[in-house]
Write a protein that holds these residues in place. Structure first.
Motif, PDB file in Angstrom:
ATOM      1  N   LEU A  41       0.836  -1.195   0.000  1.00 15.33           N
ATOM      2  CA  LEU A  41       0.000   0.000   0.000  1.00 15.33           C
ATOM      3  C   LEU A  41       0.873   1.248   0.000  1.00 15.33           C
ATOM      4  O   LEU A  41       0.604   2.214  -0.716  1.00 15.33           O
ATOM      5  CB  LEU A  41      -0.927  -0.004   1.223  1.00 15.33           C
ATOM      6  CG  LEU A  41      -1.820   1.220   1.392  1.00 15.33           C
ATOM      7  CD1 LEU A  41      -2.739   1.390   0.190  1.00 15.33           C
ATOM      8  CD2 LEU A  41      -2.636   1.111   2.663  1.00 15.33           C
ATOM      9  N   GLU A  42       1.951   1.215   0.764  1.00 15.47           N
ATOM     10  CA  GLU A  42       2.866   2.354   0.824  1.00 15.47           C
ATOM     11  C   GLU A  42       3.455   2.657  -0.557  1.00 15.47           C
ATOM     12  O   GLU A  42       3.523   3.817  -0.972  1.00 15.47           O
ATOM     13  CB  GLU A  42       3.996   2.080   1.822  1.00 15.47           C
ATOM     14  CG  GLU A  42       4.970   3.221   1.953  1.00 15.47           C
ATOM     15  CD  GLU A  42       6.118   2.911   2.910  1.00 15.47           C
ATOM     16  OE1 GLU A  42       6.870   3.847   3.187  1.00 15.47           O
ATOM     17  OE2 GLU A  42       6.265   1.762   3.350  1.00 15.47           O
ATOM     18  N   LEU A  43       3.868   1.628  -1.289  1.00 16.70           N
ATOM     19  CA  LEU A  43       4.429   1.815  -2.622  1.00 16.70           C
ATOM     20  C   LEU A  43       3.365   2.339  -3.581  1.00 16.70           C
ATOM     21  O   LEU A  43       3.616   3.267  -4.351  1.00 16.70           O
ATOM     22  CB  LEU A  43       5.030   0.514  -3.147  1.00 16.70           C
ATOM     23  CG  LEU A  43       5.609   0.538  -4.566  1.00 16.70           C
ATOM     24  CD1 LEU A  43       6.654   1.638  -4.733  1.00 16.70           C
ATOM     25  CD2 LEU A  43       6.190  -0.822  -4.912  1.00 16.70           C
ATOM     26  N   ARG A  44       2.171   1.777  -3.536  1.00 14.78           N
ATOM     27  CA  ARG A  44       1.088   2.259  -4.422  1.00 14.78           C
ATOM     28  C   ARG A  44       0.762   3.716  -4.141  1.00 14.78           C
ATOM     29  O   ARG A  44       0.574   4.509  -5.051  1.00 14.78           O
ATOM     30  CB  ARG A  44      -0.154   1.382  -4.271  1.00 14.78           C
ATOM     31  CG  ARG A  44      -0.007   0.023  -4.916  1.00 14.78           C
ATOM     32  CD  ARG A  44      -1.338  -0.709  -5.040  1.00 14.78           C
ATOM     33  NE  ARG A  44      -1.996  -0.926  -3.768  1.00 14.78           N
ATOM     34  CZ  ARG A  44      -1.799  -1.966  -2.963  1.00 14.78           C
ATOM     35  NH1 ARG A  44      -0.925  -2.890  -3.291  1.00 14.78           N
ATOM     36  NH2 ARG A  44      -2.460  -2.084  -1.827  1.00 14.78           N
ATOM     37  N   GLN A  45       0.734   4.093  -2.862  1.00 11.53           N
ATOM     38  CA  GLN A  45       0.447   5.482  -2.508  1.00 11.53           C
ATOM     39  C   GLN A  45       1.585   6.406  -2.942  1.00 11.53           C
ATOM     40  O   GLN A  45       1.346   7.507  -3.436  1.00 11.53           O
ATOM     41  CB  GLN A  45       0.217   5.619  -1.002  1.00 11.53           C
ATOM     42  CG  GLN A  45      -0.270   6.996  -0.598  1.00 11.53           C
ATOM     43  CD  GLN A  45      -1.597   7.356  -1.239  1.00 11.53           C
ATOM     44  OE1 GLN A  45      -2.566   6.624  -1.127  1.00 11.53           O
ATOM     45  NE2 GLN A  45      -1.640   8.479  -1.932  1.00 11.53           N
ATOM     46  N   ALA A  46       2.837   5.948  -2.784  1.00 13.83           N
ATOM     47  CA  ALA A  46       3.987   6.749  -3.215  1.00 13.83           C
ATOM     48  C   ALA A  46       3.947   6.970  -4.723  1.00 13.83           C
ATOM     49  O   ALA A  46       4.226   8.076  -5.201  1.00 13.83           O
ATOM     50  CB  ALA A  46       5.294   6.065  -2.804  1.00 13.83           C
ATOM     51  N   ARG A  47       3.584   5.952  -5.490  1.00 12.97           N
ATOM     52  CA  ARG A  47       3.465   6.094  -6.947  1.00 12.97           C
ATOM     53  C   ARG A  47       2.413   7.145  -7.301  1.00 12.97           C
ATOM     54  O   ARG A  47       2.636   8.008  -8.151  1.00 12.97           O
ATOM     55  CB  ARG A  47       3.065   4.776  -7.590  1.00 12.97           C
ATOM     56  CG  ARG A  47       4.161   3.780  -7.699  1.00 12.97           C
ATOM     57  CD  ARG A  47       3.630   2.519  -8.359  1.00 12.97           C
ATOM     58  NE  ARG A  47       4.634   1.482  -8.353  1.00 12.97           N
ATOM     59  CZ  ARG A  47       4.363   0.180  -8.226  1.00 12.97           C
ATOM     60  NH1 ARG A  47       3.115  -0.228  -8.105  1.00 12.97           N
ATOM     61  NH2 ARG A  47       5.344  -0.692  -8.227  1.00 12.97           N
ATOM     62  N   ALA A  48       1.257   7.039  -6.648  1.00 15.20           N
ATOM     63  CA  ALA A  48       0.174   7.999  -6.910  1.00 15.20           C
ATOM     64  C   ALA A  48       0.596   9.414  -6.514  1.00 15.20           C
ATOM     65  O   ALA A  48       0.353  10.373  -7.254  1.00 15.20           O
ATOM     66  CB  ALA A  48      -1.084   7.586  -6.160  1.00 15.20           C
ATOM     67  N   ASN A  49       1.249   9.551  -5.364  1.00 12.72           N
ATOM     68  CA  ASN A  49       1.719  10.869  -4.935  1.00 12.72           C
ATOM     69  C   ASN A  49       2.702  11.449  -5.948  1.00 12.72           C
ATOM     70  O   ASN A  49       2.619  12.633  -6.293  1.00 12.72           O
ATOM     71  CB  ASN A  49       2.396  10.793  -3.560  1.00 12.72           C
ATOM     72  CG  ASN A  49       1.432  10.532  -2.435  1.00 12.72           C
ATOM     73  OD1 ASN A  49       0.229  10.724  -2.559  1.00 12.72           O
ATOM     74  ND2 ASN A  49       1.957  10.062  -1.314  1.00 12.72           N
ATOM     75  N   PHE A  50       3.630  10.619  -6.432  1.00 11.06           N
ATOM     76  CA  PHE A  50       4.621  11.115  -7.381  1.00 11.06           C
ATOM     77  C   PHE A  50       3.943  11.586  -8.661  1.00 11.06           C
ATOM     78  O   PHE A  50       4.249  12.665  -9.172  1.00 11.06           O
ATOM     79  CB  PHE A  50       5.692  10.063  -7.686  1.00 11.06           C
ATOM     80  CG  PHE A  50       6.777  10.613  -8.566  1.00 11.06           C
ATOM     81  CD1 PHE A  50       7.733  11.472  -8.041  1.00 11.06           C
ATOM     82  CD2 PHE A  50       6.816  10.316  -9.915  1.00 11.06           C
ATOM     83  CE1 PHE A  50       8.713  12.028  -8.856  1.00 11.06           C
ATOM     84  CE2 PHE A  50       7.795  10.860 -10.735  1.00 11.06           C
ATOM     85  CZ  PHE A  50       8.742  11.725 -10.193  1.00 11.06           C
ATOM     86  N   ARG A  51       3.020  10.797  -9.182  1.00 14.00           N
ATOM     87  CA  ARG A  51       2.306  11.190 -10.405  1.00 14.00           C
ATOM     88  C   ARG A  51       1.510  12.476 -10.187  1.00 14.00           C
ATOM     89  O   ARG A  51       1.426  13.322 -11.067  1.00 14.00           O
ATOM     90  CB  ARG A  51       1.351  10.078 -10.854  1.00 14.00           C
ATOM     91  CG  ARG A  51       1.992   8.984 -11.649  1.00 14.00           C
ATOM     92  CD  ARG A  51       0.943   8.058 -12.273  1.00 14.00           C
ATOM     93  NE  ARG A  51      -0.100   7.663 -11.338  1.00 14.00           N
ATOM     94  CZ  ARG A  51      -0.038   6.586 -10.548  1.00 14.00           C
ATOM     95  NH1 ARG A  51       1.010   5.801 -10.577  1.00 14.00           N
ATOM     96  NH2 ARG A  51      -1.034   6.298  -9.739  1.00 14.00           N
ATOM     97  N   ASP A  52       0.926  12.612  -8.998  1.00 14.68           N
ATOM     98  CA  ASP A  52       0.053  13.768  -8.717  1.00 14.68           C
ATOM     99  C   ASP A  52       0.817  15.065  -8.488  1.00 14.68           C
ATOM    100  O   ASP A  52       0.389  16.124  -8.932  1.00 14.68           O
ATOM    101  CB  ASP A  52      -0.830  13.492  -7.501  1.00 14.68           C
ATOM    102  CG  ASP A  52      -1.887  12.445  -7.766  1.00 14.68           C
ATOM    103  OD1 ASP A  52      -2.106  12.085  -8.944  1.00 14.68           O
ATOM    104  OD2 ASP A  52      -2.483  11.965  -6.784  1.00 14.68           O
ATOM    105  N   HIS A  53       1.940  15.002  -7.734  1.00 13.72           N
ATOM    106  CA  HIS A  53       2.609  16.259  -7.389  1.00 13.72           C
ATOM    107  C   HIS A  53       4.134  16.183  -7.329  1.00 13.72           C
ATOM    108  O   HIS A  53       4.775  17.073  -6.778  1.00 13.72           O
ATOM    109  CB  HIS A  53       2.040  16.841  -6.090  1.00 13.72           C
ATOM    110  CG  HIS A  53       2.043  15.895  -4.940  1.00 13.72           C
ATOM    111  ND1 HIS A  53       0.990  15.078  -4.662  1.00 13.72           N
ATOM    112  CD2 HIS A  53       2.973  15.630  -4.010  1.00 13.72           C
ATOM    113  CE1 HIS A  53       1.264  14.349  -3.603  1.00 13.72           C
ATOM    114  NE2 HIS A  53       2.464  14.657  -3.194  1.00 13.72           N
ATOM    115  N   GLY A  54       4.732  15.144  -7.888  1.00 14.42           N
ATOM    116  CA  GLY A  54       6.172  15.120  -8.073  1.00 14.42           C
ATOM    117  C   GLY A  54       7.014  14.696  -6.888  1.00 14.42           C
ATOM    118  O   GLY A  54       8.234  14.830  -6.924  1.00 14.42           O
ATOM    119  N   ASN A  55       6.390  14.164  -5.833  1.00  9.31           N
ATOM    120  CA  ASN A  55       7.172  13.544  -4.762  1.00  9.31           C
ATOM    121  C   ASN A  55       6.342  12.450  -4.114  1.00  9.31           C
ATOM    122  O   ASN A  55       5.133  12.368  -4.319  1.00  9.31           O
ATOM    123  CB  ASN A  55       7.706  14.564  -3.747  1.00  9.31           C
ATOM    124  CG  ASN A  55       6.648  15.206  -2.908  1.00  9.31           C
ATOM    125  OD1 ASN A  55       5.969  14.535  -2.126  1.00  9.31           O
ATOM    126  ND2 ASN A  55       6.475  16.510  -3.054  1.00  9.31           N
TER     127      ASN A  55
END
Length: 109
Positions: A41-55
């Motif tokens: 879940l942490e990795l999936r959320q990190a991927r989404a965060n990166f796509r959404d706002h670059g970190n």
């Protein structure tokens, strides 16, 4: 030309890591690639965060160093987001150049 094969970051997907599972930080998204973490879940959320706002952090919760990247890392992030959003195709030579510029600039920090 690359001196050695790089491996893809499990978070941003770009070939930035020297080895897999070696607890290395990706210079683009700053994900630390640990031992066979799998799809968490942490990795999936990190991927989404990166796509959404670059970190990889939740919006507004990133450390100050992440919120204000160096110019060289900012170029890496801009390139990665433009590829992930379909604005431009992946270009291994451009990625190599951006990674080299980031690496050289990091030597002088």
């Amino acid at each position: 030309m690359r001196a050695h094969k790089r491996h893809p970051c499990p978070c941003c997907g770009f070939d930035t890591l020297n080895a897999t599972g070696a607890y290395e930080l990706c210079p683009i998204c700053l994900w630390e690639d640990g031992e066979d973490e799998g799809e968490t879940l942490e990795l999936r959320q990190a991927r989404a965060n990166f796509r959404d706002h670059g970190n990889i952090y939740p919006a507004g919760a990133a450390p100050i160093e992440v919120m204000h990247p160096s110019p060289e890392r900012a170029q890496l992030i801009t390139y990665a987001l433009s590829v992930l959003n379909g604005v431009e195709p992946r270009d291994p030579l451009l990625l190599d150049g951006l990674l080299l510029a980031h690496e050289v600039a990091s030597e002088f920090d």
